[in-house]
Design an enzyme around this catalytic site. Structure first.
Site, PDB file in Angstrom:
ATOM      1  N   ARG A  64       0.843  -1.204   0.000  1.00 37.35           N
ATOM      2  CA  ARG A  64       0.000   0.000   0.000  1.00 37.35           C
ATOM      3  C   ARG A  64       0.879   1.255   0.000  1.00 37.35           C
ATOM      4  O   ARG A  64       0.473   2.324  -0.434  1.00 37.35           O
ATOM      5  CB  ARG A  64      -0.976   0.014   1.188  1.00 37.35           C
ATOM      6  CG  ARG A  64      -1.840   1.275   1.230  1.00 37.35           C
ATOM      7  CD  ARG A  64      -3.134   1.110   2.011  1.00 37.35           C
ATOM      8  NE  ARG A  64      -2.953   0.486   3.304  1.00 37.35           N
ATOM      9  CZ  ARG A  64      -2.373   1.092   4.370  1.00 37.35           C
ATOM     10  NH1 ARG A  64      -1.949   2.323   4.287  1.00 37.35           N
ATOM     11  NH2 ARG A  64      -2.231   0.438   5.497  1.00 37.35           N
ATOM     12  N   TYR A 117     -15.263  16.373 -15.695  1.00 40.11           N
ATOM     13  CA  TYR A 117     -15.715  14.980 -15.687  1.00 40.11           C
ATOM     14  C   TYR A 117     -16.767  14.817 -14.581  1.00 40.11           C
ATOM     15  O   TYR A 117     -16.567  15.312 -13.465  1.00 40.11           O
ATOM     16  CB  TYR A 117     -14.514  14.072 -15.428  1.00 40.11           C
ATOM     17  CG  TYR A 117     -14.849  12.607 -15.492  1.00 40.11           C
ATOM     18  CD1 TYR A 117     -15.097  11.986 -16.711  1.00 40.11           C
ATOM     19  CD2 TYR A 117     -14.938  11.854 -14.335  1.00 40.11           C
ATOM     20  CE1 TYR A 117     -15.415  10.645 -16.770  1.00 40.11           C
ATOM     21  CE2 TYR A 117     -15.257  10.508 -14.385  1.00 40.11           C
ATOM     22  CZ  TYR A 117     -15.491   9.914 -15.605  1.00 40.11           C
ATOM     23  OH  TYR A 117     -15.810   8.581 -15.661  1.00 40.11           O
ATOM     24  N   ASP A 189      -6.672  18.077 -15.211  1.00 34.91           N
ATOM     25  CA  ASP A 189      -6.991  16.707 -15.598  1.00 34.91           C
ATOM     26  C   ASP A 189      -6.635  16.603 -17.087  1.00 34.91           C
ATOM     27  O   ASP A 189      -7.303  17.183 -17.942  1.00 34.91           O
ATOM     28  CB  ASP A 189      -8.473  16.419 -15.351  1.00 34.91           C
ATOM     29  CG  ASP A 189      -8.849  14.971 -15.675  1.00 34.91           C
ATOM     30  OD1 ASP A 189      -8.179  14.367 -16.537  1.00 34.91           O
ATOM     31  OD2 ASP A 189      -9.807  14.459 -15.081  1.00 34.91           O
ATOM     32  N   LYS A 214      -7.853   5.459 -19.815  1.00 32.36           N
ATOM     33  CA  LYS A 214      -8.149   5.951 -21.148  1.00 32.36           C
ATOM     34  C   LYS A 214      -6.930   5.768 -22.075  1.00 32.36           C
ATOM     35  O   LYS A 214      -6.518   4.662 -22.295  1.00 32.36           O
ATOM     36  CB  LYS A 214      -8.620   7.395 -21.076  1.00 32.36           C
ATOM     37  CG  LYS A 214      -9.671   7.644 -19.965  1.00 32.36           C
ATOM     38  CD  LYS A 214     -10.970   6.881 -20.202  1.00 32.36           C
ATOM     39  CE  LYS A 214     -11.884   6.854 -18.971  1.00 32.36           C
ATOM     40  NZ  LYS A 214     -12.214   8.152 -18.406  1.00 32.36           N
TER      41      LYS A 214
HETATM   42  C1  LIG Z   1     -12.563   8.585 -17.124  1.00 31.37           C
HETATM   43  C2  LIG Z   1     -12.156   9.893 -16.602  1.00 31.37           C
HETATM   44  C3  LIG Z   1     -11.901  10.080 -15.228  1.00 31.37           C
HETATM   45  C4  LIG Z   1     -12.092   8.990 -14.203  1.00 31.37           C
HETATM   46  O1  LIG Z   1     -11.268   7.905 -14.444  1.00 31.37           O
HETATM   47  P1  LIG Z   1     -11.626   6.424 -13.918  1.00 31.37           P
HETATM   48  O2  LIG Z   1     -10.404   5.644 -14.238  1.00 31.37           O
HETATM   49  O3  LIG Z   1     -12.866   5.990 -14.634  1.00 31.37           O
HETATM   50  O4  LIG Z   1     -11.885   6.525 -12.451  1.00 31.37           O
HETATM   51  C5  LIG Z   1     -11.496  11.344 -14.814  1.00 31.37           C
HETATM   52  N1  LIG Z   1     -11.357  12.359 -15.689  1.00 31.37           N
HETATM   53  C6  LIG Z   1     -11.595  12.212 -17.008  1.00 31.37           C
HETATM   54  C7  LIG Z   1     -11.416  13.376 -17.918  1.00 31.37           C
HETATM   55  C8  LIG Z   1     -11.999  10.976 -17.513  1.00 31.37           C
HETATM   56  O5  LIG Z   1     -12.248  10.843 -18.813  1.00 31.37           O
END
Ligand SMILES: *Cc1c(COP(=O)(O)O)cnc(C)c1O
Length: 422
Positions: A64, A117, A189, A214
């Site tokens: 962890r 998001y 982000d 992604k």
């Molecule tokens: C998918 C996404 C997230 C969250 O990611 P997860 O891996 O699904 O928790 C956050 N910000 C953006 C822009 C995203 O496309």
């Protein structure tokens, strides 16, 4: 934990995605980072255990806190982002929430992109508000909106660029200058661009978040998140929070994402080449009303995108004839393109916010948020352009575009908010 000293210090982007970070070879000379599937690590002696806990000796304690496979991924992503170091998290949302928990306290104020998001917005709106953190949501594609929302208590500016699903762009250097002037942090982000196309730290961001689920993983088979910081101080803070709250990444997950990361440049190059051609194709299609893609010269922030991105990426949103029904027809008629949320994988995915992720929102609120009925979000993959074009074409042609005449809409009217789903 230490990068291989034999590696050249400066690497270009394709090379970096393959060689940056990682571990030194063990005695076996393996070229793939081993999966250290171990929850805990043996101490050679009691004195060593004590020295590791006190930080006087490096070495592993418990997964962890640190794990060699996870550390290898952290080093790779931090190198691509050009940051001090990275902290991996179980999901993109674990990364986002760790950033909030690391830097926001009672009485603090946040200025955030309005179409953040969905889950990132909901945490600020409904959860952190319970702890006395207030947020103002603004259309951050206009810097003046950010500036006007700043207060003495503003601790953080949190932006996404490109935004989801409007594909608007925030000027990162401009946002960083505002943050600096007001003594606030800029968190970005960077999921929609990935570090291959955009490195917010170069433009003055303090903290970068990636949903590794992604583009970075890119194969639609694993979740993950990462926080990369510009400074050691901020790294220590995020590292502490992730370790304490336990949103840690698993070594097997890290290994899968490292495997995906190696081909990030190849995948993005192919996908964005497809996206540019498809955006141009969609613009000429009689069943398409408008197209929002940062690579098109008529995109309102095309110049900003050109300045801060190395390419325009592979996310497109567009409006179809016949509103909601048109969107549903398109979703039901694609044969090759998959009807699913998420994005950034080798396979093309399409979704229709008004009938899916945003269907639970009332029509009026949805329209107000810019999630117009005809908006379709398209994550372009690495298939052959011609196959994607033909699939879209046959599906679009099934839309009855002339029953309900839709006025042509401009990008500015397609700004969208929160996607509660994905
Ligand atoms: C998918 C996404 C997230 C969250 O990611 P997860 O891996 O699904 O928790 C956050 N910000 C953006 C822009 C995203 O496309």
């Amino acid at each position: 934990m230490k990068t291989d000293l034999k590696k050249p210090p400066a690497m270009r982007k394709f090379t970096k995605a393959i060689h940056a970070g990682g571990l030194e070879h063990s005695i076996y000379g393996e070229i793939s980072v081993p999966i250290f599937q171990s929850s805990t690590f043996a101490f050679p002696s009691a004195a060593d255990g004590a020295a590791r806990f006190s930080g006087k000796q490096s070495g592993y304690i418990y997964s962890r806190l640190n794990n060699p496979t996870v550390n290898a991924l952290e080093e790779s992503v931090a190198a691509l982002e050009g940051g001090f170091a990275g902290v991996a998290a179980a999901t993109g949302m674990a990364a986002v929430s760790s950033v909030y928990l690391s830097f926001l306290s009672r009485g603090d104020h946040v200025v955030a992109t309005d179409c953040l998001y969905g889950s990132s917005r909901v945490i600020l709106e409904s959860e952190l508000s319970r702890y006395g953190v207030e947020t103002t949501f603004v259309d951050s594609s206009e810097l003046l909106n950010i500036e006007k929302a700043m207060r003495p208590a503003t601790r953080m500016i949190f932006v996404e660029s490109p935004m989801n699903p409007s594909m608007k762009i925030t000027d990162l250097a401009g946002a960083a200058a505002i943050a600096k002037k007001h003594g606030a942090l800029l968190a970005v982000d960077n999921t929609f661009a990935s570090p291959y196309l955009q490195r917010p730290i170069e433009f003055g961001a303090d903290i970068v978040i990636e949903s590794l689920t992604k583009f970075i993983n890119g194969h639609g088979d694993v979740l993950g998140g990462m926080v990369v910081t510009k400074t050691e101080e901020h790294y220590n803070r995020v590292k502490k929070i992730v370790s304490l709250f336990g949103g840690t990444m698993d070594p097997h997950q890290a290994w899968l994402i490292l495997r995906g990361l190696h081909t990030l440049p190849l995948r993005i190059e192919k996908a964005q080449e497809n996206a540019m051609k498809l955006a141009q194709f969609l613009k000429t299609h009689p069943k398409v009303i408008w197209v929002s893609y940062p690579g098109l010269p008529d995109h309102p922030q095309h110049k900003t995108a050109k300045r801060q991105m190395d390419g325009f990426g592979s996310m497109i949103s567009f409006g179809v004839q016949n509103g909601l029904q048109g969107g549903i027809t398109l979703m039901n008629s694609v044969r090759l393109i998959t009807l699913a949320v998420s994005l950034g994988g080798v396979e093309s995915l399409i979704e229709h916010p008004a009938s899916m992720t945003h269907a639970s929102i009332g029509l009026e609120e949805r329209q107000e948020a810019g999630i117009v009925d005809e908006l379709v979000r398209f994550s372009v993959g690495c298939e052959d352009f011609e196959d994607l074009r033909d699939d879209l074409d046959q599906a679009l042609n099934l839309i009855d575009g002339y029953k309900i005449k839709q006025p042509a809409r401009l990008h500015a009217e397609t700004a969208a908010v929160a996607e509660p789903g994905c």
